[in-house]
Design a protein around this motif. Structure first.
Motif, PDB file in Angstrom:
ATOM      1  N   VAL A 110     -16.774  -9.614  23.656  1.00 42.92           N
ATOM      2  CA  VAL A 110     -15.898  -8.782  24.476  1.00 42.92           C
ATOM      3  C   VAL A 110     -15.410  -7.587  23.665  1.00 42.92           C
ATOM      4  CG1 VAL A 110     -15.085 -10.684  25.925  1.00 42.92           C
ATOM      5  CG2 VAL A 110     -13.876 -10.155  23.811  1.00 42.92           C
ATOM      6  N   VAL A 111     -14.801  -6.642  24.369  1.00 48.40           N
ATOM      7  CA  VAL A 111     -14.128  -5.501  23.747  1.00 48.40           C
ATOM      8  C   VAL A 111     -12.627  -5.704  23.913  1.00 48.40           C
ATOM      9  CG1 VAL A 111     -13.752  -3.019  23.822  1.00 48.40           C
ATOM     10  CG2 VAL A 111     -16.040  -3.929  24.162  1.00 48.40           C
ATOM     11  N   LEU A 112     -11.897  -5.677  22.810  1.00 48.11           N
ATOM     12  CA  LEU A 112     -10.450  -5.880  22.819  1.00 48.11           C
ATOM     13  C   LEU A 112      -9.743  -4.542  22.659  1.00 48.11           C
ATOM     14  CD1 LEU A 112     -10.300  -8.954  20.396  1.00 48.11           C
ATOM     15  CD2 LEU A 112     -10.373  -8.997  22.898  1.00 48.11           C
ATOM     16  N   GLU A 113      -8.734  -4.286  23.494  1.00 47.19           N
ATOM     17  CA  GLU A 113      -7.953  -3.063  23.409  1.00 47.19           C
ATOM     18  C   GLU A 113      -6.688  -3.313  22.597  1.00 47.19           C
ATOM     19  OE1 GLU A 113      -7.269  -2.016  27.466  1.00 47.19           O
ATOM     20  OE2 GLU A 113      -9.190  -0.970  27.685  1.00 47.19           O
ATOM     21  N   VAL A 114      -6.371  -2.396  21.705  1.00 47.21           N
ATOM     22  CA  VAL A 114      -5.160  -2.493  20.885  1.00 47.21           C
ATOM     23  C   VAL A 114      -4.199  -1.409  21.337  1.00 47.21           C
ATOM     24  CG1 VAL A 114      -4.218  -2.465  18.556  1.00 47.21           C
ATOM     25  CG2 VAL A 114      -6.518  -3.372  18.956  1.00 47.21           C
ATOM     26  N   PRO A 115      -3.108  -1.758  22.043  1.00 43.49           N
ATOM     27  CA  PRO A 115      -2.173  -0.750  22.533  1.00 43.49           C
ATOM     28  C   PRO A 115      -1.073  -0.462  21.521  1.00 43.49           C
ATOM     29  CG  PRO A 115      -1.613  -2.883  23.456  1.00 43.49           C
ATOM     30  CD  PRO A 115      -2.807  -3.110  22.565  1.00 43.49           C
ATOM     31  N   ALA A 116      -0.376   0.639  21.729  1.00 46.48           N
ATOM     32  CA  ALA A 116       0.773   0.988  20.901  1.00 46.48           C
ATOM     33  C   ALA A 116       1.974   0.136  21.321  1.00 46.48           C
ATOM     34  CB  ALA A 116       1.101   2.463  21.045  1.00 46.48           C
ATOM     35  N   THR A 117       2.676  -0.398  20.352  1.00 49.27           N
ATOM     36  CA  THR A 117       3.848  -1.222  20.642  1.00 49.27           C
ATOM     37  C   THR A 117       5.093  -0.392  20.899  1.00 49.27           C
ATOM     38  OG1 THR A 117       4.277  -1.432  18.270  1.00 49.27           O
ATOM     39  CG2 THR A 117       2.949  -3.160  19.316  1.00 49.27           C
ATOM     40  N   THR A 118       5.024   0.898  20.567  1.00 44.93           N
ATOM     41  CA  THR A 118       6.156   1.792  20.800  1.00 44.93           C
ATOM     42  C   THR A 118       5.645   3.219  20.862  1.00 44.93           C
ATOM     43  OG1 THR A 118       8.344   2.467  19.990  1.00 44.93           O
ATOM     44  CG2 THR A 118       6.627   2.117  18.346  1.00 44.93           C
ATOM     45  N   ALA A 119       6.458   4.108  21.385  1.00 45.96           N
ATOM     46  CA  ALA A 119       6.086   5.516  21.424  1.00 45.96           C
ATOM     47  C   ALA A 119       6.240   6.132  20.032  1.00 45.96           C
ATOM     48  CB  ALA A 119       6.955   6.264  22.429  1.00 45.96           C
TER      49      ALA A 119
END
Length: 410
Positions: A45-54
């Motif tokens: 699979v492809v895993l997305e890593v999002p930002a935890t804060t702005a």
């Protein structure tokens, strides 16, 4: 201000490491909370890593193509203001010259943002002999995405009409003797597919048996009730749900087909979980339809639609791809008339569907033109005898040719 580490998410137990596929942000770019920063590609699979804060992406530690493990730092995020243009003082602290070292293939700024491409895009450009500068990107800051290339390849070619009064004479340039074959590295999914196919061929006593099915009863049923089915259930009535229900019925009669070998033990699966082969931009994947015996055809069609869309969007999870007990693959979507599908380990059998073709058939002493499909069942002969495999395939054929059997379960 304390910077925040961008970490590789916890990888599944069956996945040892992963590859940094695409950075959607570069150092100095403003980032919103929950915005995807980077994609990590595993063999499943492809895993997305999002930002935890702005904040602002301060530094990239692992470039695209790097191999990483669970909880490894990928870069640093500086929390705070997210103005579109960083202040001069911030530019000095971000050390922009380091971007060139991070991406050795990055062109000059004057060439356009869409030329800064990910390894996946570079691979597709090389495979299809395309120039990135000739395409328009729909990604962040106009960058090219795999979908842009796929859309470009599917556009119809419009022939150029040349007036006869002004013929154009073209001279083929002599072939350059120094030209070399293009070398394109396989992505992780393709590597894993190659490993599993070779494993299946080398570790099983695979044999294939064939039969054919008259598709006319199913096609007639779809013509009569397909529109009503779609209005009532909100999903189209396809052929796959018929095949899934027919396989469920046949597996209940022949449970050895729904088993696998573990050492010297035969393991019988407690329920029918059918893997379906789905073609995606990254390669072939086999998401699993769970508890097929307990679901209606409408529920099965909805699951198929959802899994196929998630596969195309790269949203399938590891859980979606594991745990199947039997596989169905449909080569007929691409025009295949007959094939010998390869078993999907650790499963012991796989059913291949093929293209529907009108052929003359002898029915009650009369030659009739009917829409026919070849079926192929590949199985591990160490576990499954010829009688069980042939009888199973005949049961599938009988259920498909008389769909009322699926309702009556006979």
């Amino acid at each position: 201000m304390k910077k925040i580490e961008i970490m590789v998410p916890d990888l599944p137990e069956s996945v040892a490491d992963a590859t940094v596929a695409t950075w959607h942000k570069q150092p100095g770019d403003a980032v919103q909370c929950d915005e995807v920063l980077v994609e990590i590609e595993t063999d499943k699979v492809v895993l997305e890593v999002p930002a935890t804060t702005a904040g602002v992406l301060q530094e990239i530690l692992q470039v695209e193509g790097a191999t990483v493990v669970s909880r490894q730092p990928l870069g640093y995020l500086l929390p705070g203001a997210t103005d579109a243009t960083p202040s001069p003082s911030l530019n000095e602290t971000l050390a922009f010259p380091s971007i060139v070292a991070i991406n050795h293939d990055a062109p000059a700024a004057s060439e356009g943002a869409h030329n800064v491409v990910s390894p996946a895009v570079r691979r597709l450009l090389a495979e299809h002999d395309l120039e990135g500068s000739q395409l328009s990107g729909s990604g962040i800051k106009g960058r090219l995405t795999p979908q842009d290339i796929e859309q470009h390849l599917t556009k119809p070619v419009v022939p150029i009409k040349v007036p006869l009064a002004n013929p154009v004479v073209t001279t083929l340039a002599p072939q350059n003797p120094l030209e070399q074959p293009r070398r394109v590295p396989m992505n992780r999914l393709r590597q894993r597919i190659a490993e599993r196919l070779l494993e299946a061929k080398q570790s099983t006593a695979m044999l294939t048996t064939f039969n054919e099915v008259n598709m006319q009863p199913m096609m007639q049923l779809r013509r009569e009730l397909g529109e009503t089915f779609e209005k009532q259930h909100g999903v189209r009535l396809g052929f796959m749900s018929f095949f899934v229900k027919a396989v469920v019925l046949a597996l209940q009669r022949w449970p050895i087909i729904n088993a696998c070998l573990e050492g010297n033990d035969i393991v019988y699966y407690p329920q029918v979980d059918i893997s379906i082969a789905v073609s995606t931009p990254r390669g072939l994947v086999t998401p699993v339809l769970r508890h097929c015996a307990a679901h209606s055809m409408a529920q099965i069609e909805q699951q198929i639609k959802t899994l196929a869309q998630q596969g195309r969007d790269g949203k399938l999870t590891v859980d979606d791809l594991t745990g199947g007990s039997f596989t169905i693959t449909n080569g007929g979507l691409f025009g295949s008339l007959m094939s010998t599908p390869i078993i999907n380990p650790p499963q012991s059998s796989i059913l291949g569907m093929h293209a529907i073709k009108e052929r003359p058939m002898a029915i009650n002493g009369q030659v009739v033109i009917l829409p026919m499909m070849y079926l192929a069942l590949s199985y591990d002969h160490r576990l499954i005898d010829g009688q069980a495999s042939v009888s199973f395939l005949v049961a599938v054929k009988e259920a498909l040719e008389a769909p009322i059997r699926l309702l009556l379960e006979v």
